[in-house]
Design a protein around this motif. Structure first.
Motif, mmCIF file in Angstrom:
data_model
loop_
_atom_site.group_PDB
_atom_site.id
_atom_site.type_symbol
_atom_site.label_atom_id
_atom_site.label_comp_id
_atom_site.label_asym_id
_atom_site.label_seq_id
_atom_site.Cartn_x
_atom_site.Cartn_y
_atom_site.Cartn_z
ATOM 1 N N PRO A 9 57.342 38.926 15.708
ATOM 2 C CA PRO A 9 58.406 39.216 16.683
ATOM 3 C C PRO A 9 58.945 40.639 16.566
ATOM 4 N N ASP A 10 58.916 41.205 15.369
ATOM 5 C CA ASP A 10 59.434 42.563 15.196
ATOM 6 C C ASP A 10 58.598 43.579 15.965
ATOM 7 N N ARG A 11 57.307 43.321 16.079
ATOM 8 C CA ARG A 11 56.450 44.197 16.867
ATOM 9 C C ARG A 11 56.838 44.114 18.342
ATOM 10 N N THR A 12 57.192 42.906 18.803
ATOM 11 C CA THR A 12 57.642 42.744 20.180
ATOM 12 C C THR A 12 58.936 43.512 20.420
ATOM 13 N N VAL A 13 59.840 43.466 19.441
ATOM 14 C CA VAL A 13 61.098 44.207 19.560
ATOM 15 C C VAL A 13 60.810 45.699 19.705
ATOM 16 N N GLU A 14 59.888 46.217 18.915
ATOM 17 C CA GLU A 14 59.543 47.642 18.983
ATOM 18 C C GLU A 14 59.017 48.013 20.363
ATOM 19 N N LEU A 15 58.190 47.145 20.941
ATOM 20 C CA LEU A 15 57.629 47.432 22.263
ATOM 21 C C LEU A 15 58.714 47.368 23.343
ATOM 22 N N LEU A 16 59.562 46.356 23.268
ATOM 23 C CA LEU A 16 60.590 46.180 24.289
ATOM 24 C C LEU A 16 61.638 47.290 24.255
ATOM 25 N N TRP A 17 61.985 47.739 23.071
ATOM 26 C CA TRP A 17 63.068 48.706 22.917
ATOM 27 C C TRP A 17 62.533 50.111 22.662
ATOM 28 N N ARG A 18 61.290 50.338 23.051
ATOM 29 C CA ARG A 18 60.677 51.645 22.811
ATOM 30 C C ARG A 18 61.360 52.720 23.657
ATOM 31 N N ARG A 19 61.280 53.930 23.205
ATOM 32 C CA ARG A 19 61.751 55.065 23.997
ATOM 33 C C ARG A 19 60.585 55.633 24.786
ATOM 34 N N ARG A 20 60.853 55.982 26.030
ATOM 35 C CA ARG A 20 59.799 56.545 26.861
ATOM 36 C C ARG A 20 59.525 57.971 26.435
ATOM 37 N N ALA A 21 58.266 58.255 26.167
ATOM 38 C CA ALA A 21 57.905 59.567 25.627
ATOM 39 C C ALA A 21 57.918 60.660 26.684
ATOM 40 N N GLY A 22 57.870 60.328 27.929
ATOM 41 C CA GLY A 22 57.806 61.319 29.002
ATOM 42 C C GLY A 22 57.246 60.687 30.244
ATOM 43 N N GLU A 23 56.813 61.514 31.199
ATOM 44 C CA GLU A 23 56.256 60.958 32.425
ATOM 45 C C GLU A 23 54.931 60.277 32.134
ATOM 46 N N GLU A 24 54.674 59.220 32.889
ATOM 47 C CA GLU A 24 53.441 58.468 32.723
ATOM 48 C C GLU A 24 52.250 59.347 33.107
ATOM 49 N N PRO A 25 51.165 59.324 32.296
ATOM 50 C CA PRO A 25 49.997 60.137 32.637
ATOM 51 C C PRO A 25 49.383 59.703 33.958
ATOM 52 N N ARG A 26 48.788 60.664 34.654
ATOM 53 C CA ARG A 26 48.203 60.376 35.964
ATOM 54 C C ARG A 26 46.991 59.452 35.854
ATOM 55 N N ALA A 27 46.238 59.553 34.780
ATOM 56 C CA ALA A 27 45.040 58.738 34.601
ATOM 57 C C ALA A 27 45.106 58.059 33.238
ATOM 58 N N GLY A 28 44.263 57.057 33.055
ATOM 59 C CA GLY A 28 44.218 56.376 31.778
ATOM 60 C C GLY A 28 45.109 55.149 31.756
ATOM 61 N N LEU A 29 45.076 54.462 30.636
ATOM 62 C CA LEU A 29 45.799 53.217 30.468
ATOM 63 C C LEU A 29 47.099 53.460 29.717
ATOM 64 N N SER A 30 48.155 52.794 30.136
ATOM 65 C CA SER A 30 49.446 52.897 29.463
ATOM 66 C C SER A 30 50.098 51.529 29.476
ATOM 67 N N LEU A 31 51.085 51.338 28.617
ATOM 68 C CA LEU A 31 51.776 50.062 28.549
ATOM 69 C C LEU A 31 52.491 49.763 29.863
ATOM 70 N N ASP A 32 53.102 50.779 30.468
ATOM 71 C CA ASP A 32 53.780 50.568 31.749
ATOM 72 C C ASP A 32 52.823 50.059 32.815
ATOM 73 N N ARG A 33 51.633 50.628 32.872
ATOM 74 C CA ARG A 33 50.658 50.197 33.888
ATOM 75 C C ARG A 33 50.173 48.780 33.612
ATOM 76 N N ILE A 34 50.021 48.446 32.350
ATOM 77 C CA ILE A 34 49.611 47.089 31.997
ATOM 78 C C ILE A 34 50.684 46.088 32.449
ATOM 79 N N VAL A 35 51.946 46.393 32.163
ATOM 80 C CA VAL A 35 53.039 45.493 32.536
ATOM 81 C C VAL A 35 53.132 45.366 34.051
#
Length: 309
Positions: A9-35
């Motif tokens: 569950p602690d890994r889930t907490v890290e993902l949910l409360w993560r800080r956004r590193a910047g703008e989403e890349p134009r190509a490639g896979l990201s957690l935001d795109r998966i969600v």
């Protein structure tokens, strides 16, 4: 022995409360795109149709590539849930914001004026709107789903609506839980009806309209027959509207009773601390000016909302 990330569950907490590193890349896979892709898939097929493989296919990647970003399906569902709880309270679901904010601020919405009832009702309606927009939300069951910042912010707003009404702290928590469960329960009925209709190809109205064999036997029950003949089933009350109003009526009655009890015991209407009763004149309602001011801000139009001093 190291714990599996998918069961941590602690890994889930890290993902949910993560800080956004910047703008989403134009190509490639990201957690935001998966969600985002997972939300779209669940909107179309429900949670039963959600799988890591289907999400990967929708994005054009291999299933294993998804696991570099999210440990498993359960964690993905938690991310999806918090993502949609961050959507605006109104408007079409166009490219919903799926990344939780840096600080928990919750969905963008207009401030709700009024007392505790108006604010708690607004929270309930927001939850209902989101579940109609994303029916699979009502399918997220169990008590061990880790909340993210948007979910906690929504919970905070519900608690804040009832806090300061004179209810005991445990009663405030219980009222919020009761309203939240009502919204989930009503949404679950819609999900179940839609699922049955999809699998059978027959609507609720068509199915019940074909039950003459049952209706022919109901004349033996006078109350049912009388209500039927009086039109009680012709235009039924909206279950959500009727249920929410009656639920809030009950909470309002509880609050009123708590105020009457506090009047009898001489407790502060703001914090519940004992209040010294003057030898003559009107009894004091608050133990201090600070409590009186806080109560006034929180309960401008709720029961007992006006200062009595």
């Amino acid at each position: 022995m190291a714990r599996d990330e998918a069961a941590d569950p602690d890994r889930t907490v890290e993902l949910l409360w993560r800080r956004r590193a910047g703008e989403e890349p134009r190509a490639g896979l990201s957690l935001d795109r998966i969600v985002r892709a997972a939300v779209e898939l669940a909107d179309a097929e429900g949670l039963a149709g959600l799988s890591m493989r289907k999400v990967a296919d929708r994005l054009g990647f291999t299933t294993m590539s998804l696991y570099r970003h999210v440990p498993g399906r359960e964690q993905l569902v938690d991310l999806m849930r918090d993502a949609v709880l961050g959507e605006p309270a109104a408007g079409p679901p166009v490219t919903p914001p799926v990344t939780p904010p840096v600080t928990p601020g919750g969905p963008v919405e207009e401030p709700v004026e009024g007392g505790w009832r108006e604010r708690l009702e607004a929270c309930a309606r927001q939850g209902w709107e989101l579940r109609r927009r994303h029916p699979w939300l009502a399918e997220v069951r169990g008590s061990r789903h880790v909340p993210g910042p948007n979910g906690v912010a929504h919970y905070e707003r519900m608690l804040g609506a009832v806090s300061g009404t004179g209810l005991a702290p445990a009663e405030v928590v219980a009222v919020v839980g009761l309203v939240a469960r009502f919204v989930d329960s009503e949404a679950s009925l819609l999900v179940e009806a839609a699922r049955t209709e999809r699998s059978s190809g027959v609507s609720e109205e068509e199915w019940w309209g074909s039950r003459e064999a049952l209706f022919d036997r109901l004349h033996e029950f006078p109350t049912i027959t009388g209500l039927w003949q009086a039109g009680g089933y012709d235009r039924p009350e909206d279950p959500f509207e009727f249920g929410l109003a009656r639920l809030l009526d009950g909470v309002e009655l509880l609050i009123q009773r708590r105020y009457e009890k506090r009047d009898e015991t001489g407790a502060c209407l703001g914090c519940g601390a004992p209040v010294d009763r003057p030898p003559s004149g009107r009894p004091r309602a608050y133990c201090s000016p600070a409590c009186r001011q806080r109560a006034y801000r929180r309960r401008r139009s709720g029961p007992g909302g006006e200062s009595r001093e």
